[in-house]
Design an enzyme around this catalytic site. Structure first.
Site, PDB file in Angstrom:
ATOM      1  N   HIS B  77      44.402 -41.198  43.494  1.00  0.00           N
ATOM      2  CA  HIS B  77      43.606 -40.104  42.912  1.00  0.00           C
ATOM      3  C   HIS B  77      44.530 -39.037  42.319  1.00  0.00           C
ATOM      4  CE1 HIS B  77      40.879 -36.612  42.670  1.00  0.00           C
ATOM      5  NE2 HIS B  77      41.726 -35.957  43.433  1.00  0.00           N
ATOM      6  N   ASP B 106      51.126 -33.042  10.085  1.00  0.00           N
ATOM      7  CA  ASP B 106      50.987 -33.954  11.221  1.00  0.00           C
ATOM      8  C   ASP B 106      52.039 -33.560  12.242  1.00  0.00           C
ATOM      9  OD1 ASP B 106      50.870 -36.468  12.871  1.00  0.00           O
ATOM     10  OD2 ASP B 106      49.507 -37.029  11.255  1.00  0.00           O
ATOM     11  N   TRP B 142      51.141 -38.997  46.705  1.00  0.00           N
ATOM     12  CA  TRP B 142      51.704 -39.033  45.349  1.00  0.00           C
ATOM     13  C   TRP B 142      53.137 -38.530  45.333  1.00  0.00           C
ATOM     14  CZ3 TRP B 142      53.158 -35.307  41.529  1.00  0.00           C
ATOM     15  CH2 TRP B 142      53.112 -33.983  41.959  1.00  0.00           C
ATOM     16  N   SER B 169      56.595 -41.833  28.326  1.00  0.00           N
ATOM     17  CA  SER B 169      55.529 -41.331  27.448  1.00  0.00           C
ATOM     18  C   SER B 169      55.564 -39.815  27.351  1.00  0.00           C
ATOM     19  CB  SER B 169      54.178 -41.801  27.990  1.00  0.00           C
ATOM     20  OG  SER B 169      53.141 -40.976  27.542  1.00  0.00           O
ATOM     21  N   SER B 170      55.668 -39.151  28.505  1.00  0.00           N
ATOM     22  CA  SER B 170      55.619 -37.686  28.490  1.00  0.00           C
ATOM     23  C   SER B 170      56.837 -37.089  27.810  1.00  0.00           C
ATOM     24  CB  SER B 170      55.535 -37.147  29.914  1.00  0.00           C
ATOM     25  OG  SER B 170      54.370 -37.587  30.526  1.00  0.00           O
ATOM     26  N   HIS B 253      57.764 -28.913  40.974  1.00  0.00           N
ATOM     27  CA  HIS B 253      57.267 -27.564  40.723  1.00  0.00           C
ATOM     28  C   HIS B 253      57.129 -27.248  39.239  1.00  0.00           C
ATOM     29  CE1 HIS B 253      55.341 -24.116  42.218  1.00  0.00           C
ATOM     30  NE2 HIS B 253      55.865 -23.492  41.192  1.00  0.00           N
ATOM     31  N   GLU B 255      56.393 -29.338  37.148  1.00  0.00           N
ATOM     32  CA  GLU B 255      55.196 -30.122  36.812  1.00  0.00           C
ATOM     33  C   GLU B 255      53.916 -29.305  36.996  1.00  0.00           C
ATOM     34  OE1 GLU B 255      54.668 -33.094  35.520  1.00  0.00           O
ATOM     35  OE2 GLU B 255      52.500 -33.141  35.870  1.00  0.00           O
ATOM     36  N   TYR B 257      53.558 -26.234  36.491  1.00  0.00           N
ATOM     37  CA  TYR B 257      53.390 -25.361  35.322  1.00  0.00           C
ATOM     38  C   TYR B 257      53.156 -26.164  34.054  1.00  0.00           C
ATOM     39  CZ  TYR B 257      54.297 -21.755  38.547  1.00  0.00           C
ATOM     40  OH  TYR B 257      54.184 -20.947  39.640  1.00  0.00           O
ATOM     41  N   SER B 268      44.011 -17.972  26.325  1.00  0.00           N
ATOM     42  CA  SER B 268      44.518 -16.903  25.460  1.00  0.00           C
ATOM     43  C   SER B 268      44.004 -17.051  24.028  1.00  0.00           C
ATOM     44  CB  SER B 268      46.053 -16.894  25.454  1.00  0.00           C
ATOM     45  OG  SER B 268      46.542 -16.729  26.754  1.00  0.00           O
ATOM     46  N   HIS B 302      59.908 -24.249  48.161  1.00  0.00           N
ATOM     47  CA  HIS B 302      58.757 -23.687  48.892  1.00  0.00           C
ATOM     48  C   HIS B 302      57.734 -24.770  49.249  1.00  0.00           C
ATOM     49  CE1 HIS B 302      56.726 -22.621  44.782  1.00  0.00           C
ATOM     50  NE2 HIS B 302      56.306 -23.789  45.200  1.00  0.00           N
ATOM     51  N   HIS B 303      57.948 -25.989  48.733  1.00  0.00           N
ATOM     52  CA  HIS B 303      57.108 -27.114  49.162  1.00  0.00           C
ATOM     53  C   HIS B 303      57.651 -27.743  50.433  1.00  0.00           C
ATOM     54  CE1 HIS B 303      54.827 -27.292  45.320  1.00  0.00           C
ATOM     55  NE2 HIS B 303      55.949 -26.820  44.826  1.00  0.00           N
ATOM     56  N   THR B 328      52.786 -13.917  36.141  1.00  0.00           N
ATOM     57  CA  THR B 328      51.419 -14.423  36.198  1.00  0.00           C
ATOM     58  C   THR B 328      50.434 -13.259  36.232  1.00  0.00           C
ATOM     59  OG1 THR B 328      52.333 -16.212  37.511  1.00  0.00           O
ATOM     60  CG2 THR B 328      49.958 -16.139  37.318  1.00  0.00           C
ATOM     61  N   LYS B 331      49.862 -11.844  32.873  1.00  0.00           N
ATOM     62  CA  LYS B 331      48.898 -12.621  32.105  1.00  0.00           C
ATOM     63  C   LYS B 331      47.469 -12.260  32.486  1.00  0.00           C
ATOM     64  CE  LYS B 331      51.455 -16.648  30.839  1.00  0.00           C
ATOM     65  NZ  LYS B 331      50.932 -16.630  29.470  1.00  0.00           N
ATOM     66  N   ARG B 450      45.736 -32.607  56.086  1.00  0.00           N
ATOM     67  CA  ARG B 450      45.349 -33.387  54.917  1.00  0.00           C
ATOM     68  C   ARG B 450      45.759 -34.847  55.103  1.00  0.00           C
ATOM     69  NH1 ARG B 450      49.978 -31.609  50.614  1.00  0.00           N
ATOM     70  NH2 ARG B 450      48.834 -33.020  49.264  1.00  0.00           N
TER      71      ARG B 450
END
Lengths: 299, 531
Positions: B77, B106, B142, B169-170, B253, B255, B257, B268, B302-303, B328, B331, B450
Site C-alpha cells: 500500500h 513541450d 516500505w 523513471s523518477s 526525508h 522524499e 518533500y 499557491s 529524526h526517523h 513552512t 508558507k 503500527r
C-alpha cells in the site's frame, strides 16, 4: 536568438518503449536468476540482447538526426544540462557507497569494539566482547556468522597495497584525463588525425585500467582471500571498486564510439556535444577513482 | 527520416493516431494524461489495500487475512501510494502544466519523458506480481529495514529491482523538468516571474536527482547482502543494520518533500485565483521552498530517534527538524495573508486548497511533536505516526492533487466539471478523511503500535470509527472518478480563462488546450506575467 524562433520537438519514437521493455526484461531475468527460477538464463540473456539493440538503435537514430542538422542551439543546451544532472545523480549513487565506507570506519567498527560504551549502546559487551577495532577488519566481530546464518566469513591477512597496481591505475586514469583533453584541443583545431590518435590513447588507457583491475581482483580473491564475503572491508572494497570499474568500462565503450564517429568525420569545431558529454563522464569516473584510491586503498 | 522533417513543418496540431499516439508519444499533454490516469488507477489499487487493512482492524482479533498478508498489504500500500499514485500524479501535472505555464512547446527531452512514464506500469508489474509468489509479497514495511526485509522470499529481488526501475523513471522525469525550466522558458519569463507551481517542481526535481540515487545505492547493498555475502548491514561482519536506516532516510526525508512541495505549488496557484488577490509574499514563498528543500537533507535521523543514536546526534537532528517549521510557517501565513480581505469564492478547487492549508497544518503540528526527541520515544512506531503522515500525505498531498485536477480540468477537457458534485465530493472527502485519521492520534498516544493486525480491546472503539471513515472515504473517491469522466465527456463549455481570477500563461491558450501549444515563443505582456 534566431534559433529560438521555432522550437524543435522531436517526432514520436519507438525507442523509449523499447528501452522500457528491454530494461524490464533484464530486471525480470535478474530477479529470476536470484530466485533460481526455470528459464531465468533465457530471460536474462534476452534482456541483455534487447538492451544492446536498444542502445545501438536509439543512439544511431539520434546520431543521424544530429547529422541531419535537426538539433538547434536550444536542443544542444538541453542535452548539456541533461548530461550534467545525470552525472550529479551518478555522484549521489557513489555517495551512498562512500557513506557506507565512512560509516563503517568511523562508527560501526569502533562501536562494535566498545568505543562510546554505555553512552551509545552496549553492543560490545553483549555481543562480541573480544572484538577489537582494526581497519582493514580482517578479523570479523563474529567470524563464524556470515550471512547471519552460521557460515564462516572468508578471512584474509593482507590487503592490496595502495602503492602497487592501484597507484599505477591512478596514473593511468589521470593520464587518460590529459589525453582526452588533448583530443578535445585537436578537435577544436580541426586536426582530425590527432583527434583520433588521442582518443585511441584514452580508450586504450581505459581498457588497460580495467585489465589491471581484473588482475587485482584475481590476486585478491585467489591469493589474499579477500571476497565480498570478507566482512565490511570486502563489502565496501568490491562494491566501490566494482561499480567504478563498471563505469570505466561503460565510459571506455562510449569513448570508443566517439573515436569511430571521429574516424567517420563526425563532429565539427563548434558542434560536438557527444564528445564533450563523454569527456565529462570520463572526468567524473576519474574523480571517483581518486576518492577510491585515497579512502579504499591508501588511508 | 521523413518524419523528422514532418515534425519541423508548419502544419500544426496534427495528432498521431491509434496506439502509436500513446506508446511513441513525445507530447507533454498526452504523457501528462497518461501519468494522471495511471496515478488515479494506482490510487484505487493502493486504496483497496488500505480497505483490506481497515477491514482487518475493524475489530480486535484476526478476522479476514493472516498477519503475513496483512503486513504485505501495509508494505505494498505504501509503495504504491508513494511511487504509484502521488508522485506520478505530481509529475503528470508538471508535464501538462509546466510547458503551458512557462511558454514552452513541450518538455525539453520529450522522448526521455515518454520512457519515464512507460517504466511505471512495468515497474509496478514487477512489484505487484510478488503478491502471487511463494512466500507472498514483501512484508517488512516500505522502509525495507534489514535484517527483517532480508527474510523476504521470492519477492525480494523483485522488490529491489522494482525500486531501481521506479528510481530510474523518477530521476529521468526530474532531469527533464529541471532542463525544461532552465532552458525552455519563453523570453521575458524570468525565474522570479515563474508561477510558484513551476518553482516548487524545479526544487522538487533537485531533491529527486540528489536523493533517489542514494536509495538505489542502499537497496543495492540489501541485494548484495542477501545474495553475495556482503556485510553492509550485518554486525557480525563489521557492518550495521542502522546504516541502512541512515541511507534510507537520507533519501526518505527529502522524499517527503518530494511529495509535499508540488502540493505547496498547487495551492499557491489556486488560492490567489479564488481570493482574487496576488499571492502574498511571492519571493518569500520561493525562498521558503528552497529552504525546506535544503533543510530536508539534514533531518533524516529524526526517523530513527529510538534506534540508539548518540545524544549529540539526536539533539542535532531535533533542532534541525524544528527549523523546518520556520519556512513552512512562512508558507502557511502567506496563504492566509493571500486570502485576507480577498474577494473570495469557494469553488471546489478553493475548498480543497483551504482544507489543505488547515489539515496539512495539523499534520505539520503532529510532525513537530514527533520531531521532539524525548516525546518521540513514546510516539515512535505508534498510530500517532500513522495519523501524522496521513494528514500530510492524504489531506495534504492528495487533497492538493484533487484541487489541481478540479482547477485545471476545464483546461484539459474544454468542459466545466459538475460544481455541485464537486462540492459534495469535497465535503464527503473532508469529513470522512477526518473520521478516518483523527482517532488514530488518540490510538497512537494510548500506545497502539503500527503494522500489527491485532490490537488490545481498549483500542476497539476508535478503530471501528476509523474503519468506518476509511470505507466511506474509499467509496467517496468513486464519485471523483464519475465527476472526471463526466467532465471529459461533456458539460458546460469552458472559456480560455476558465476561472475569473486565474492568472498565468496557461489561461491564454484555448480550452481544451490544443495538441501543440507555443510552437514559437509567445510574446509575453506584463499582465501575463502577473502572479
Amino acid at each position: 536568438m534566431a534559433s529560438k524562433d521555432l522550437y524543435y520537438v522531436p517526432h514520436g519514437s519507438k525507442w523509449p518503449i523499447v528501452a522500457t521493455l528491454s530494461v524490464f526484461t533484464f530486471f525480470l531475468g535478474s530477479a529470476m536468476l536470484f530466485n533460481h527460477s526455470a528459464g531465468a538464463n533465457y530471460v536474462f540473456g534476452l534482456g541483455i540482447l534487447a538492451l544492446i539493440y536498444m542502445f545501438v538503435g536509439w543512439f544511431s537514430d539520434v546520431i543521424s538526426e544530429s547529422r541531419a542538422g535537426n538539433y538547434n542551439k536550444q536542443v544542444d543546451v538541453s542535452f548539456r544540462m541533461g548530461m550534467g544532472w545525470f552525472i550529479l545523480s551518478e555522484v549521489m549513487f557513489f555517495a551512498a557507497f562512500f557513506g557506507a565506507l565512512f560509516y563503517a570506519r568511523m562508527y560501526s567498527i569502533p562501536w562494535l569494539s566498545g568505543e562510546g560504551n554505555g553512552g551509545v549502546n552496549g553492543t560490545h559487551e553483549f555481543l562480541w566482547s573480544s572484538f577489537q577495532a582494526v581497519w582493514p577488519t580482517n578479523v570479523m566481530p563474529d567470524p563464524s556468522n556470515a550471512l547471519g546464518g552460521g557460515q564462516a566469513f572468508s578471512q584474509f591477512t593482507e590487503v592490496i597495497p595502495a602503492f602497487g597496481i592501484p597507484a599505477v591505475n591512478t596514473a593511468l586514469l589521470l593520464l587518460s584525463g590529459v589525453t582526452v583533453t588533448i583530443a578535445h584541443w585537436a578537435l577544436k583545431e580541426r586536426k582530425r588525425k590527432a583527434l583520433v590518435f588521442w582518443l585511441f590513447a584514452t580508450v586504450a588507457l581505459g581498457f588497460i585500467f580495467v585489465f589491471f583491475q581484473a588482475e587485482e581482483y584475481m590476486h585478491a580473491i585467489n591469493d589474499l582471500g579477500i571476497t565480498p564475503n570478507s566482512g565490511i572491508y570486502g563489502s565496501t572494497f568490491y562494491l566501490l571498486t566494482g561499480f567504478h570499474g563498471f563505469h570505466v568500462t561503460m565510459g571506455a565503450i562510449m569513448l570508443a564510439v566517439i573515436m569511430f564517429r571521429s574516424l567517420k568525420g563526425h563532429f565539427s569545431k563548434k558542434d560536438h556535444f557527444a564528445f564533450e558529454a563523454v569527456a565529462w563522464y570520463w572526468h567524473f569516473v576519474d574523480v571517483v577513482w581518486l576518492g577510491l584510491f585515497i579512502f579504499v586503498y591508501w588511508i | 527520416m521523413s518524419t523528422v522533417t514532418q515534425a519541423n513543418d508548419h502544419d500544426h496540431d496534427h495528432k498521431p493516431t491509434g496506439l502509436k499516439r500513446w506508446f511513441f508519444s513525445t507530447n507533454h499533454k498526452d504523457i501528462g494524461t497518461l501519468y494522471l490516469i495511471f496515478a488515479l488507477t494506482m490510487f484505487f489499487v493502493g486504496g483497496s489495500m488500505a480497505m483490506i487493512i481497515r477491514a482487518e482492524l475493524f475489530q480486535p482479533g484476526l478476522q479476514f487475512v493472516d498477519p503475513q498478508f496483512y503486513n504485505s498489504m501495509v508494505t505494498v500500500h505504501a509503495l504504491i501510494m508513494i511511487f504509484g499514485a502521488v508522485m506520478p500524479a505530481g509529475v503528470g501535472l508538471a508535464n501538462w502544466m509546466i510547458p503551458l505555464m512557462i511558454g514552452a512547446p513541450d518538455m525539453a527531452l520529450p522522448r526521455m519523458n515518454n520512457m519515464s512514464f512507460w517504466i511505471l506500469p512495468f515497474a509496478f508489474a514487477l512489484l505487484i506480481s510478488t503478491l502471487f509468489m511463494e512466500g507472498g509479497g514483501p512484508a517488512g514495511g516500505w522502509t525495507m529495514y534489514p535484517p527483517l526485509v532480508l527474510q523476504t522470499g521470492a519477492a525480494f529481488p523483485f522488490l529491489i529491482l522494482a525500486i531501481h526501475f521506479l528510481g530510474i523513471s523518477s530521476i529521468m522525469g526530474a532531469i527533464n523538468i529541471i532542463v525544461t525550466v532552465f532552458n525552455m522558458r519563453a523570453p521575458g519569463m524570468t525565474l522570479m516571474k515563474m508561477p510558484l507551481f513551476v518553482w516548487t517542481w524545479v526544487i522538487t526535481s533537485f531533491l529527486l536527482v540528489a536523493s533517489l540515487p542514494v536509495l538505489a545505492g542502499g537497496v543495492t547493498m540489501l541485494l548484495t547482502d542477501k545474495y553475495f555475502g556482503t556485510s553492509f548491514f550485518n554486525a557480525a561482519g563489521g557492518g550495521d543494520p542502522v546504516l541502512f536506516q541512515h541511507i534510507f532516510w537520507f533519501f526518505g526525508h527529502p522524499e517527503v518533500y518530494i511529495l509535499a512541495l508540488p502540493a505547496f505549488g498547487i495551492v499557491s496557484q489556486i488560492i490567489p485565483a479564488f481570493a482574487r488577490k496576488p499571492l502574498f509574499g511571492y519571493a518569500s514563498m520561493v525562498y521558503a521552498t528552497a529552504s525546506i528543500a535544503i533543510l530536508s537533507f539534514f533531518v533524516w535521523a529524526h526517523h530513527m530517534f529510538t534506534v540508539g543514536l548518540p545524544v549529540k546526534g539526536e539533539l542535532f537532528f531535533m533542532y534541525a527538524t524544528m527549523l523546518i517549521a520556520v519556512p513552512t510557517g512562512v508558507k502557511v501565513f502567506n496563504w492566509m495573508a493571500t486570502m485576507w480581505k480577498g474577494a473570495m469564492t469557494f469553488e471546489t478547487p478553493m475548498l480543497f486548497s483551504i482544507a489543505f492549508v488547515i489539515l496539512f497544518t495539523i499534520g505539520g503540528f503532529s510532525g513537530l511533536m514527533l520531531g521532539i526527541t524525548p516525546v518521540d520515544f513514546q510516539y515512535h512506531d505508534t498510530y500517532f505516526v500513522v495519523a501524522h503522515f496521513h494528514y500530510v500525505l492524504l489531506t495534504g498531498a492528495v487533497f492538493s492533487l484533487m484541487a489541481a485536477v478540479y482547477y485545471w480540468l476545464p483546461k484539459w477537457t474544454g468542459h466545466m466539471y459538475d460544481e455541485k458534485l464537486g462540492k459534495i465530493h469535497f465535503w464527503l472527502s473532508t469529513i470522512t478523511a477526518n473520521v478516518l485519521f483523527f482517532p488514530q492520534h488518540f490510538l497512537g498516544l494510548a500506545g497502539m503500535p503500527r503494522r500489527i493486525p491485532d490490537y488490545n480491546i481498549q483500542f476497539a472503539d476508535f478503530n471501528m470509527i476509523s474503519s468506518i471513515g476509511g470505507f466511506a472515504y474509499g467509496l467517496t473517491q468513486l464519485l471523483f472518478v464519475y465527476i472526471v469522466i463526466k467532465c471529459a465527456l461533456g458539460g458546460k463549455k469552458a472559456k480560455a480563462l476558465s476561472w475569473e481570477g486565474a492568472k498565468g500563461l496557461e489561461w491564454s491558450v484555448p480550452s481544451p488546450a490544443p495538441h501543440h501549444t507555443f510552437e514559437t515563443p509567445p510574446r509575453l505582456t506584463k499582465a501575463m506575467l502577473e502572479h
